[in-house]
Design a protein around this motif. Structure first.
Motif, short mmCIF file in Angstrom:
data_model
loop_
_atom_site.label_atom_id
_atom_site.label_comp_id
_atom_site.label_asym_id
_atom_site.label_seq_id
_atom_site.Cartn_x
_atom_site.Cartn_y
_atom_site.Cartn_z
N MET A 1 0.85 -1.18 0.00
CA MET A 1 0.00 0.00 0.00
C MET A 1 0.89 1.24 0.00
SD MET A 1 -2.83 1.35 2.79
CE MET A 1 -3.60 -0.20 2.97
N THR A 2 0.58 2.20 -0.87
CA THR A 2 1.36 3.43 -0.94
C THR A 2 1.02 4.33 0.24
OG1 THR A 2 -0.23 4.71 -2.21
CG2 THR A 2 1.30 3.31 -3.46
N HIS A 3 1.88 5.32 0.44
CA HIS A 3 1.64 6.28 1.53
C HIS A 3 0.32 7.02 1.32
CE1 HIS A 3 5.53 5.43 3.04
NE2 HIS A 3 6.20 6.11 2.11
N LEU A 4 0.06 7.43 0.08
CA LEU A 4 -1.17 8.17 -0.19
C LEU A 4 -2.40 7.29 0.01
CD1 LEU A 4 -0.12 10.35 -3.25
CD2 LEU A 4 -0.20 10.97 -0.84
N ASN A 5 -2.30 6.02 -0.35
CA ASN A 5 -3.42 5.11 -0.11
C ASN A 5 -3.67 4.95 1.39
OD1 ASN A 5 -3.85 4.71 -2.82
ND2 ASN A 5 -2.77 2.76 -2.91
N ALA A 6 -2.59 4.90 2.15
CA ALA A 6 -2.73 4.77 3.61
C ALA A 6 -3.41 6.01 4.19
CB ALA A 6 -1.37 4.55 4.25
N ILE A 7 -3.03 7.18 3.71
CA ILE A 7 -3.65 8.41 4.19
C ILE A 7 -5.11 8.45 3.77
CG2 ILE A 7 -3.63 10.94 4.02
CD1 ILE A 7 -0.57 10.76 3.79
N ALA A 8 -5.39 8.03 2.54
CA ALA A 8 -6.79 7.99 2.07
C ALA A 8 -7.62 7.06 2.94
CB ALA A 8 -6.83 7.55 0.61
N GLU A 9 -7.04 5.97 3.35
CA GLU A 9 -7.75 5.01 4.21
C GLU A 9 -8.05 5.63 5.58
OE1 GLU A 9 -6.44 0.91 6.19
OE2 GLU A 9 -6.44 0.86 3.98
N VAL A 10 -7.06 6.33 6.14
CA VAL A 10 -7.27 7.01 7.42
C VAL A 10 -8.33 8.10 7.26
CG1 VAL A 10 -6.20 8.48 9.19
CG2 VAL A 10 -4.97 6.49 8.30
N TYR A 11 -8.25 8.81 6.15
CA TYR A 11 -9.23 9.87 5.86
C TYR A 11 -10.65 9.29 5.84
CZ TYR A 11 -11.55 13.71 3.39
OH TYR A 11 -12.39 14.72 3.03
N ALA A 12 -10.81 8.22 5.06
CA ALA A 12 -12.14 7.60 4.94
C ALA A 12 -12.66 7.10 6.29
CB ALA A 12 -12.08 6.44 3.93
N GLY A 13 -11.76 6.61 7.12
CA GLY A 13 -12.19 6.04 8.39
C GLY A 13 -12.35 7.02 9.53
N ALA A 46 4.06 15.20 4.68
CA ALA A 46 5.11 14.26 5.12
C ALA A 46 4.49 12.86 5.24
CB ALA A 46 5.70 14.71 6.45
N PRO A 47 4.08 12.28 4.12
CA PRO A 47 3.34 11.01 4.17
C PRO A 47 4.16 9.85 4.75
CG PRO A 47 3.88 11.58 1.90
CD PRO A 47 4.26 12.75 2.75
N GLU A 48 5.48 9.88 4.54
CA GLU A 48 6.30 8.77 5.06
C GLU A 48 6.23 8.71 6.59
OE1 GLU A 48 8.11 11.67 3.78
OE2 GLU A 48 7.31 11.07 1.85
N ARG A 49 6.31 9.90 7.21
CA ARG A 49 6.25 9.94 8.68
C ARG A 49 4.85 9.63 9.17
NH1 ARG A 49 8.28 15.47 10.52
NH2 ARG A 49 7.80 16.08 8.42
N PHE A 50 3.84 10.11 8.45
CA PHE A 50 2.46 9.91 8.88
C PHE A 50 2.09 8.44 8.94
CE2 PHE A 50 -2.12 9.54 8.08
CZ PHE A 50 -2.61 10.28 9.15
N VAL A 51 2.45 7.68 7.90
CA VAL A 51 2.06 6.27 7.87
C VAL A 51 2.80 5.45 8.92
CG1 VAL A 51 1.29 6.32 5.47
CG2 VAL A 51 3.65 5.68 6.00
N ASP A 52 3.90 5.96 9.43
CA ASP A 52 4.64 5.25 10.47
C ASP A 52 4.12 5.52 11.88
OD1 ASP A 52 6.29 4.00 8.65
OD2 ASP A 52 7.87 5.52 8.79
N LEU A 53 3.15 6.42 12.01
CA LEU A 53 2.60 6.73 13.33
C LEU A 53 1.84 5.54 13.88
CD1 LEU A 53 1.19 10.31 12.62
CD2 LEU A 53 3.19 9.74 14.02
N GLU A 54 1.94 5.36 15.20
CA GLU A 54 1.21 4.27 15.84
C GLU A 54 -0.30 4.50 15.77
OE1 GLU A 54 0.84 2.48 20.30
OE2 GLU A 54 2.83 3.07 19.60
N ASN A 55 -0.72 5.76 15.97
CA ASN A 55 -2.14 6.08 15.95
C ASN A 55 -2.33 7.37 15.13
OD1 ASN A 55 -4.80 6.76 16.43
ND2 ASN A 55 -4.73 6.24 18.60
#
Length: 167
Positions: A1-13, A46-55
């Motif tokens: 999963m790409t960083h942007l896909n991960a952010i999109a998933e967090v956004y949707a949820g 900073a998508p690389e740092r965002f997707v590495d966050l625990e929460n």
């Protein structure tokens, strides 16, 4: 999963949930939407740092809360300053002609729109418009001429407006 896909998933949820939480804090739905959107913009920067966050949702909530508090403090400071200055000036209602002019201005290319706004609406001399836009005086004169012609056509106004020279 790409960083942007991960952010999109967090956004949707979490977007709606964050809006509700910030709405409760700010008491203003528009303000809540703006600070949550800004938090997501910061995540995207900073998508690389965002997707590495625990929460990630917790991080977004904290950023949005901080933004809301900062904006509230700035608004309070501005309110205090404005109270010292006195009541705001009365702004007249916009006439139909003014509304039509603003709609036509939005249809102009940016360079012409900026030159016309600065010269005719802000009343800056041509050389000051040139300095503000970081272009030559000749470019400003050209933009003003083309802009007047385009506005006259858009507004179906009198031909003399298109022919009138700049100040």
């Amino acid at each position: 999963m790409t960083h942007l896909n991960a952010i999109a998933e967090v956004y949707a949820g979490s977007f709606r949930r964050l809006i509700v939480q910030l709405y409760a804090v700010t008491g203003d739905l528009n303000e809540a939407q703006e600070v949550v959107q800004e938090a997501f913009v910061r995540a995207l920067s900073a998508p690389e740092r965002f997707v590495d966050l625990e929460n990630p949702e917790s991080w977004l909530r904290r950023v949005a809360m901080n933004l809301a508090h900062t904006r509230h403090r700035r608004r309070r400071t501005l309110d205090r300053l404005l109270r010292r200055v006195g009541p705001p000036p009365v702004v007249p209602d916009f006439s139909p002609e003014h509304v039509a002019l603003m709609a036509a201005m939005r249809r102009l290319p940016a360079g012409q729109r900026h030159a016309i706004a600065l010269h005719y609406l802000v009343d800056l001399p041509v050389d000051e418009v040139a300095r503000t836009l970081d272009v030559s005086v000749g470019t400003v004169k050209s933009r003003l001429s083309r802009g007047r012609t385009a506005l006259a056509a858009l507004l179906n106004g009198p031909a003399e407006f298109a022919r009138s020279g700049s100040k």
